[in-house]
Design an enzyme around this catalytic site. Sequence first.
Site, mmCIF file in Angstrom:
data_model
loop_
_atom_site.group_PDB
_atom_site.id
_atom_site.type_symbol
_atom_site.label_atom_id
_atom_site.label_comp_id
_atom_site.label_asym_id
_atom_site.label_seq_id
_atom_site.Cartn_x
_atom_site.Cartn_y
_atom_site.Cartn_z
ATOM 1 C CG ASP A 179 -1.968 -1.115 1.162
ATOM 2 O OD1 ASP A 179 -2.424 -1.440 0.054
ATOM 3 O OD2 ASP A 179 -2.308 -1.658 2.223
ATOM 4 N NE ARG B 71 -0.929 -0.186 11.796
ATOM 5 C CZ ARG B 71 0.078 -0.909 11.324
ATOM 6 N NH1 ARG B 71 1.294 -0.753 11.810
ATOM 7 N NH2 ARG B 71 -0.116 -1.793 10.365
ATOM 8 C CG ASP C 167 -3.969 -1.085 11.252
ATOM 9 O OD1 ASP C 167 -4.131 -1.289 12.464
ATOM 10 O OD2 ASP C 167 -3.206 -1.768 10.540
ATOM 11 C CB SER D 297 -2.829 -8.108 4.152
ATOM 12 O OG SER D 297 -2.697 -6.911 4.884
#
Length: 411
Positions: A17, A96, A125, A177
């Site tokens: 990404d 995160r 996320d 992923s």
Amino acid sequence: MKKTYNKIVLAYSGGLDTSVLIPWLKENYHCEVIAVSGNVGQGSELDGLEEKALKTGASKLYIEDLTDEFVDDYIIPTMQAGAAYEGYLLGTSFARPLIAKRIVEIAKKEGADAICHGCTGKGNDQVRFELAIQAFAPEIDIIAPWRFWELNSREKEIEYAKAHNIPLKITAETNYSKDKNLWHLSHEGLDLEDPANEAPLEKEGFLEMGVSPMQAPDTPTNVTIHFEKGVPTMVDGVAMNCTEVIKKLNEVGGANGCGILDLVENRLVGMKSRGVYETPGGTVLYKAHEKLEEITLDKETQHYKAQLAMKFADLVYNGQWYTPLRKAMSAFVKSTQEAVTGDVTLKLYKGNILPVSVTSPFSLYSAGMATFDEDDCYDQSDSAGFIHLYGLPLKVRAIKAKEEPDLPGVE
């Protein structure tokens, strides 16, 4: 119409990404792009990252070493709380907020107009990043291309990367992923999207932090962890900081097939999602800490803390790390750790984590009280009065039921 910006700071991991996001942002916003990567123990994933970021159009790349802060201020407090979301030990969840906080600091330092992330509109996320950004920089715009761009599948992203000569470590066939840090590695996508499919645990290259239980050694491994006030300080008699403890437990836990979780979880955004998580050292550490609390916490504190653990996990999973409630809960948890000092030995065998021994100078366990042999510290006749008073409401209700057969709630 897109807004115009002079400078965008991108949360950059070098994965699929964010790899395509640098040229995409420059094509669409015609502005400077600064990439920021947080080192939270993902190891070799950071190799060659600066060269890649600069070649694809970033003006600079910050690689911020956040590992010790990640461990000391996020992992250990969550472990002490005993927090697990539906069995998941929150590896991505508490990384995160920390990364986002550092990105905000750099964005302010650089005078950026916006912060961009590569999280999908279906995932958790996006919430974790944006709540943290809002907590520290409510004035900065947030760009989330997955909500509106044309590259709305991983296949299209791979095609875009090839067209722009962006090097990738994956192909369409290996395009799981993944998210990795010192604490865990997550796997999602491809064949894992169907819960009917068995996870390929024994497939070469799938697991990265250890082996499957079927491939683990035929002989068990014992490991002893020492805690001081709920903080792990030694493994097998060797003094270590918390980061070193986790690295060591990752090694021994992974080698014995520990800490693999195959879970269909309830995402914050409302859907169910299947993931395979590797958390070898974390799983061992949680078990050891839990065993030590069994002998050092009183019943009421232990039981109340178990209730709090579920809410604590919800807050972390849902990106609410920087809320007053999470901070208050952490203060409570810290106060419960004053007596959580001692040694725990566990036996690791083919994915199993079995208790061997637990000792503490502050143990509340009394062999004299608990023994089945004769003792002089517990008068068993006292139990009759206790049971009489404890059961008194039931007794009174039973008497009333005989007098009033229609009394509600009587079967």
